[in-house]
Design an enzyme around this catalytic site. Structure first.
Site, PDB file in Angstrom:
ATOM      1  CG  HIS A 150      -4.405   4.541  -1.365  1.00  0.00           C
ATOM      2  ND1 HIS A 150      -4.925   3.781  -0.347  1.00  0.00           N
ATOM      3  CD2 HIS A 150      -4.734   5.841  -0.740  1.00  0.00           C
ATOM      4  CE1 HIS A 150      -5.647   4.447   0.648  1.00  0.00           C
ATOM      5  NE2 HIS A 150      -5.383   5.605   0.235  1.00  0.00           N
ATOM      6  CG  ASP A 160      -2.202   5.259   9.239  1.00  0.00           C
ATOM      7  OD1 ASP A 160      -2.466   6.472   9.362  1.00  0.00           O
ATOM      8  OD2 ASP A 160      -3.078   4.664   8.709  1.00  0.00           O
ATOM      9  NE  ARG A 212      -4.625  12.632  10.069  1.00  0.00           N
ATOM     10  CZ  ARG A 212      -4.763  12.091   8.875  1.00  0.00           C
ATOM     11  NH1 ARG A 212      -4.306  10.680   8.867  1.00  0.00           N
ATOM     12  NH2 ARG A 212      -4.938  12.624   7.988  1.00  0.00           N
ATOM     13  CB  SER A 245      -2.063   8.346   7.056  1.00  0.00           C
ATOM     14  OG  SER A 245      -3.037   7.702   7.032  1.00  0.00           O
ATOM     15  CE  LYS A 247      -3.129   3.875   5.926  1.00  0.00           C
ATOM     16  NZ  LYS A 247      -4.350   4.321   6.206  1.00  0.00           N
TER      17      LYS A 247
HETATM   18  N1  URA Z   1      -6.766   7.660   3.846  1.00  0.00           N
HETATM   19  C1  URA Z   1      -5.711   7.042   4.457  1.00  0.00           C
HETATM   20  O1  URA Z   1      -5.393   6.155   4.774  1.00  0.00           O
HETATM   21  N2  URA Z   1      -5.166   8.172   5.376  1.00  0.00           N
HETATM   22  C2  URA Z   1      -5.597   9.543   5.355  1.00  0.00           C
HETATM   23  O2  URA Z   1      -5.062  10.344   6.028  1.00  0.00           O
HETATM   24  C3  URA Z   1      -6.644   9.913   4.425  1.00  0.00           C
HETATM   25  C4  URA Z   1      -7.055   9.144   3.688  1.00  0.00           C
END
Ligand code: URA
Length: 425
Positions: A82, A161, A168, A183, A187
């Site tokens: 990621h 999320d 956000r 966040s 995931k």
């Molecule tokens: N990527 C995400 O999935 N969440 C965040 O808060 C920032 C970047």
């Protein structure tokens, strides 16, 4: 439990209890806490922070808001990566098939771009026919047949999320380390990968502008992953200048295919290989040789299978923007700065990104760089080409680039920055 007392606790710099966290995440997901109340809480968290135990509980509550996927039936170890997001960051495109070609299964749930950072799904959608939305069964099928899949997270995965991230985004509360870490990791943990490599970007084009903040974010995420049984490692990588020579959807796909064909810009190849080695190591595949899989075409074979399995035509022409504008060097010298944020904003203004979630991106729009920091240029030489279907945007994009590209004196010494700045495990 009532939401106002939860907001007051954090507003007054207190710790949220496990019960408060579980309750507020569940109530918000079900629509019993209003957006304006959750934004007040998000702002209190941004201003006053959370300790590691609060972040761990917040992450667990977001995981528990939805389903968890399970890839344990696959015969290969799973590995995922990621990135916290950057400009020209197309690394997932060559990386996922490369790591699959070396023996891992790569379930890569990706997102769309918002603001100046691009999104992997938008990039891949420039390939005619390619589909981002797959059912869980289709995802497993592509993973089994191709070895890698890149697709959108389904609605069932960490729904708390999804709601909170959208909120956000419009309330100035993205840049809070506890909220970013929870966040991303909610995931990734819900997705069920066995190992995870995080590419935490640092610099003008990233959320984290300093190494210190990036280290804090990386170690928080590594701790969360490890606590949930996911082997997690983070690389801190430079995002002061765009990665590679392109920023924009189809432009970046073209560059990624060059990398898979054994060419491509040196920085993209270097970072792809560094992340591939980390992913293979975390997946227990220490004897695999990703450089060989790039050179011998086996990564390209996986790419073609993966794109075709998701309805895409790997041989189709990619979209090209209708209009181009070339920016020339006004003086001769050594390029000192090509600022990632300036290029990201300019590409976005040209139509490569979206301002609101429902906006449509221009697949051919973006920026092609002809020179990077450290290159010598002569006056009049092309520095970059701007691409768009809406030429009235050129002036607006050029304004974003003002001061973002600096050419120093001819022969000036230039100290190249390493791409990988640190590693946290
Ligand atoms: N990527 C995400 O999935 N969440 C965040 O808060 C920032 C970047």
């Amino acid at each position: 439990m009532d939401v106002i007392s939860v907001i007051r606790t954090k507003r007054d710099r207190g710790r949220l209890s496990d019960e408060q966290i579980d309750w507020v995440i569940d109530a918000y997901t079900r629509g019993h806490v209003a957006d304006e109340q959750m934004s007040a809480l998000a702002m209190a968290i941004l201003l006053n922070g959370m300790d590691r135990a609060e972040i761990a509980r917040w992450t667990a509550a977001m995981i528990n808001s939805g389903e968890r996927m399970d890839f344990s039936s696959l015969p290969r170890p799973t590995a995922d990566k990621h990135s916290t997001g950057g400009v020209g960051d197309k690394i997932t495109l060559p990386l996922a098939p490369l790591v699959a070609a070396c023996g891992a299964a790569v379930p890569q749930l990706s997102g769309r771009g918002l603001g100046h950072t691009g999104g992997t799904l938008d990039k891949l959608e420039s390939i005619p026919g390619w589909r981002a939305s797959l059912t869980n069964a289709e995802m497993l099928d592509v993973l089994s047949s191709a070895g890698a899949v890149i697709c959108a997270a389904g609605d069932g995965l960490a729904p708390a999320d999804k709601k909170l991230y959208a909120l956000r985004d419009v309330t100035g509360t993205v840049e809070a380390i506890p909220l970013i870490a929870s966040s991303i990791m909610s995931k990734k943990i819900a997705e069920g990968t066995g190992s995870l490599v995080l590419d935490v970007k640092v610099g003008s084009g990233a959320f984290m502008k300093t190494l210190e903040d990036a280290r804090e974010l990386a170690s928080t995420m590594v701790g969360l992953g490890t606590d949930h049984g996911v082997r997690t490692v983070a690389l801190l990588t430079d995002m002061s200048t765009p990665l590679g020579l392109t920023a924009g959807n189809a432009l970046e796909v073209r560059e990624s295919v060059e990398v898979l064909a054994g060419g491509g810009p040196a920085d993209v190849v270097e970072l792809t290989l560094a992340l591939a080695r980390e992913m293979l190591d975390a997946a227990g595949l220490r004897d695999a040789d990703p450089a060989k899989a790039l050179a011998d075409g086996s990564a390209m074979d996986v790419w073609r299978r993966m794109i075709a399995a998701q309805g895409g035509d790997p041989d189709a022409e990619l979209p090209v923007a209708r209009e181009q504008h070339v920016v020339h060097a006004s003086t001769s010298g050594v390029v000192e700065v090509v600022d990632a944020y300036a290029v990201g904003i300019a590409a976005w203004r040209l139509g490569a990104g979206r301002a609101r979630k429902e906006d449509v991106v221009q697949l051919g729009a973006g920026i092609e760089l002809h020179a990077k920091p450290g290159d010598s240029v002569v006056a009049g030489q092309p520095l970059m080409t701007l691409h768009t279907d809406t030429p009235e945007k050129f002036a607006y994009a050029l304004a974003a680039l003002d001061g973002g590209v600096l050419v120093g004196a001819p022969g000036a010494s230039f100290e190249p920055k390493p791409i990988v700045l640190d590693r946290i495990a």
